[in-house]
Scaffold this motif. Sequence first.
Motif, PDB file in Angstrom:
ATOM      1  N   THR A   1       0.849  -1.187   0.000  1.00  0.00           N
ATOM      2  CA  THR A   1       0.000   0.000   0.000  1.00  0.00           C
ATOM      3  C   THR A   1       0.883   1.234   0.000  1.00  0.00           C
ATOM      4  O   THR A   1       2.114   1.141  -0.059  1.00  0.00           O
ATOM      5  N   LYS A   2       0.269   2.391   0.101  1.00  0.00           N
ATOM      6  CA  LYS A   2       1.014   3.644   0.151  1.00  0.00           C
ATOM      7  C   LYS A   2       1.895   3.739   1.395  1.00  0.00           C
ATOM      8  O   LYS A   2       2.844   4.521   1.449  1.00  0.00           O
ATOM      9  N   ASP A   3       1.590   2.911   2.409  1.00  0.00           N
ATOM     10  CA  ASP A   3       2.345   2.937   3.652  1.00  0.00           C
ATOM     11  C   ASP A   3       3.523   1.974   3.666  1.00  0.00           C
ATOM     12  O   ASP A   3       4.302   1.961   4.620  1.00  0.00           O
ATOM     13  N   GLY A   4       3.643   1.127   2.638  1.00  0.00           N
ATOM     14  CA  GLY A   4       4.721   0.157   2.587  1.00  0.00           C
ATOM     15  C   GLY A   4       4.212  -1.215   2.217  1.00  0.00           C
ATOM     16  O   GLY A   4       3.190  -1.355   1.542  1.00  0.00           O
ATOM     17  N   VAL A   5       4.916  -2.238   2.678  1.00  0.00           N
ATOM     18  CA  VAL A   5       4.576  -3.620   2.354  1.00  0.00           C
ATOM     19  C   VAL A   5       4.418  -4.415   3.638  1.00  0.00           C
ATOM     20  O   VAL A   5       5.290  -4.392   4.503  1.00  0.00           O
ATOM     21  N   LEU A   6       3.283  -5.111   3.760  1.00  0.00           N
ATOM     22  CA  LEU A   6       3.081  -6.031   4.877  1.00  0.00           C
ATOM     23  C   LEU A   6       3.410  -7.425   4.367  1.00  0.00           C
ATOM     24  O   LEU A   6       2.750  -7.954   3.480  1.00  0.00           O
ATOM     25  N   LEU A   7       4.444  -8.030   4.946  1.00  0.00           N
ATOM     26  CA  LEU A   7       4.933  -9.340   4.521  1.00  0.00           C
ATOM     27  C   LEU A   7       4.506 -10.389   5.542  1.00  0.00           C
ATOM     28  O   LEU A   7       4.649 -10.187   6.750  1.00  0.00           O
ATOM     29  N   GLY A   8       3.972 -11.510   5.059  1.00  0.00           N
ATOM     30  CA  GLY A   8       3.564 -12.593   5.939  1.00  0.00           C
ATOM     31  C   GLY A   8       4.259 -13.890   5.574  1.00  0.00           C
ATOM     32  O   GLY A   8       4.516 -14.151   4.401  1.00  0.00           O
TER      33      GLY A   8
ATOM     34  N   LYS B   1       5.164  -8.872   9.101  1.00  0.00           N
ATOM     35  CA  LYS B   1       6.091  -7.788   9.445  1.00  0.00           C
ATOM     36  C   LYS B   1       5.937  -6.685   8.411  1.00  0.00           C
ATOM     37  O   LYS B   1       5.842  -6.965   7.211  1.00  0.00           O
ATOM     38  N   HIS B   2       5.912  -5.447   8.878  1.00  0.00           N
ATOM     39  CA  HIS B   2       5.741  -4.309   7.973  1.00  0.00           C
ATOM     40  C   HIS B   2       7.094  -3.747   7.551  1.00  0.00           C
ATOM     41  O   HIS B   2       7.999  -3.581   8.368  1.00  0.00           O
ATOM     42  N   PHE B   3       7.219  -3.476   6.256  1.00  0.00           N
ATOM     43  CA  PHE B   3       8.408  -2.848   5.677  1.00  0.00           C
ATOM     44  C   PHE B   3       7.993  -1.504   5.080  1.00  0.00           C
ATOM     45  O   PHE B   3       7.041  -1.454   4.288  1.00  0.00           O
ATOM     46  N   SER B   4       8.675  -0.455   5.449  1.00  0.00           N
ATOM     47  CA  SER B   4       8.417   0.839   4.821  1.00  0.00           C
ATOM     48  C   SER B   4       8.928   0.803   3.384  1.00  0.00           C
ATOM     49  O   SER B   4       9.701  -0.085   3.005  1.00  0.00           O
ATOM     50  N   HIS B   5       8.494   1.770   2.574  1.00  0.00           N
ATOM     51  CA  HIS B   5       8.953   1.800   1.187  1.00  0.00           C
ATOM     52  C   HIS B   5      10.470   1.974   1.107  1.00  0.00           C
ATOM     53  O   HIS B   5      11.130   1.406   0.225  1.00  0.00           O
TER      54      HIS B   5
ATOM     55  N   GLU C   1      16.177  -2.013   0.076  1.00  0.00           N
ATOM     56  CA  GLU C   1      17.307  -2.854   0.502  1.00  0.00           C
ATOM     57  C   GLU C   1      16.817  -3.762   1.626  1.00  0.00           C
ATOM     58  O   GLU C   1      17.155  -3.576   2.802  1.00  0.00           O
ATOM     59  N   PRO C   2      16.037  -4.804   1.298  1.00  0.00           N
ATOM     60  CA  PRO C   2      15.370  -5.581   2.350  1.00  0.00           C
ATOM     61  C   PRO C   2      16.185  -6.727   2.941  1.00  0.00           C
ATOM     62  O   PRO C   2      15.729  -7.383   3.873  1.00  0.00           O
ATOM     63  N   ASN C   3      17.382  -6.989   2.414  1.00  0.00           N
ATOM     64  CA  ASN C   3      18.110  -8.199   2.791  1.00  0.00           C
ATOM     65  C   ASN C   3      18.350  -8.318   4.298  1.00  0.00           C
ATOM     66  O   ASN C   3      18.131  -9.369   4.899  1.00  0.00           O
ATOM     67  N   GLU C   4      18.819  -7.240   4.897  1.00  0.00           N
ATOM     68  CA  GLU C   4      19.146  -7.291   6.322  1.00  0.00           C
ATOM     69  C   GLU C   4      17.892  -7.508   7.167  1.00  0.00           C
ATOM     70  O   GLU C   4      17.890  -8.301   8.113  1.00  0.00           O
ATOM     71  N   LEU C   5      16.802  -6.812   6.801  1.00  0.00           N
ATOM     72  CA  LEU C   5      15.565  -6.961   7.557  1.00  0.00           C
ATOM     73  C   LEU C   5      14.956  -8.345   7.365  1.00  0.00           C
ATOM     74  O   LEU C   5      14.415  -8.928   8.303  1.00  0.00           O
TER      75      LEU C   5
ATOM     76  N   VAL D   1       5.418  -7.089  -5.595  1.00  0.00           N
ATOM     77  CA  VAL D   1       4.509  -6.018  -5.190  1.00  0.00           C
ATOM     78  C   VAL D   1       4.995  -4.668  -5.716  1.00  0.00           C
ATOM     79  O   VAL D   1       4.213  -3.881  -6.273  1.00  0.00           O
ATOM     80  N   LEU D   2       6.289  -4.394  -5.560  1.00  0.00           N
ATOM     81  CA  LEU D   2       6.821  -3.108  -6.017  1.00  0.00           C
ATOM     82  C   LEU D   2       6.684  -2.955  -7.527  1.00  0.00           C
ATOM     83  O   LEU D   2       6.376  -1.852  -8.028  1.00  0.00           O
ATOM     84  N   ASN D   3       6.914  -4.030  -8.285  1.00  0.00           N
ATOM     85  CA  ASN D   3       6.765  -3.951  -9.752  1.00  0.00           C
ATOM     86  C   ASN D   3       5.319  -3.704 -10.150  1.00  0.00           C
ATOM     87  O   ASN D   3       5.044  -3.058 -11.161  1.00  0.00           O
TER      88      ASN D   3
END
Length: 274
Positions: free
Chosen positions: A202-209, A220-224, A229-233, A269-271
């Motif tokens: 969504t506009k607030d980021g990505v909710l990953l399950g 877990k929620h990821f901001s945009h 760079e999601p590797n570390e998270l 999702v981003l694409n």
Amino acid sequence: MKPPSFDYSKPDTVDEALNLLDTEKSNARILAGGQSLAAMLNMRLVQPTVLIDISDLSELKTITIQNQTIQVGAAITQAELLAWDQLHQQPLLEKVLPWVGHYQTRQRGTICGSIAHSDPSSELPLALAVLEGSILARSKNGSRKIKTTEFQIGPMQTSLKDNEMITAVHIPIAATDSAFGFKEVGPRRGDFAITAVAAAGTKDGVLLGVAGVADVPTTKHFSHKETQEPNELLNAFAWELEGSDDVHATAKYRRNLVRHLGKDVINEVLNAVS
């Protein structure tokens, strides 16, 4: 092995089913599609004294849209929802449902039955968690809506009371600016996943399950900014889930799946929103 003897009841109304459930409580089991329950009966993992068959109750065989929410009755099969002409209003369900069981089991297995069974590797509880849906539970004394985060409390354990049954699941319609992703790895298509990952953007980021690693589907929620760079998270999330070894896979393998599948669905999702 076959199940021990039990009584069978096929009530004519939901109220009749609830009255019987209130009388029998933990001695009863609700039967809708039976795709999970029948196997558990045969292995004597559950030993009810009565089965309450709700599969033909017309009140529970409906799919409706109310207040931007899809309401799926407890007798609706997975195949019926997959064939529903309004399913495009929730794209994550379009992605997930073809991975739920096999063609044959989807003809009998129900949406709410899969939610009630609450297998940690099941796709539908994962989808409901990512979509932040809810469960409608009823008893003889009334009804209550249970948030997904409060419903599944452990492997095949829910917060349902002994005299309650699920009568519907509520799933939000997708917002116009949202996007969804889903991937899983399993022994074979149609089996429970070793690890499954779903995402809602969504506009607030990505909710990953993630399903198949922790005892319950976990989000877990990821901001945009974090999705760039999601590797570390993702690595930290994989360790937080505290997976364990079993006959299907090691905890290490599951952590690797979280990292790789997680990155894939975030990119999906981003694409879609770019």
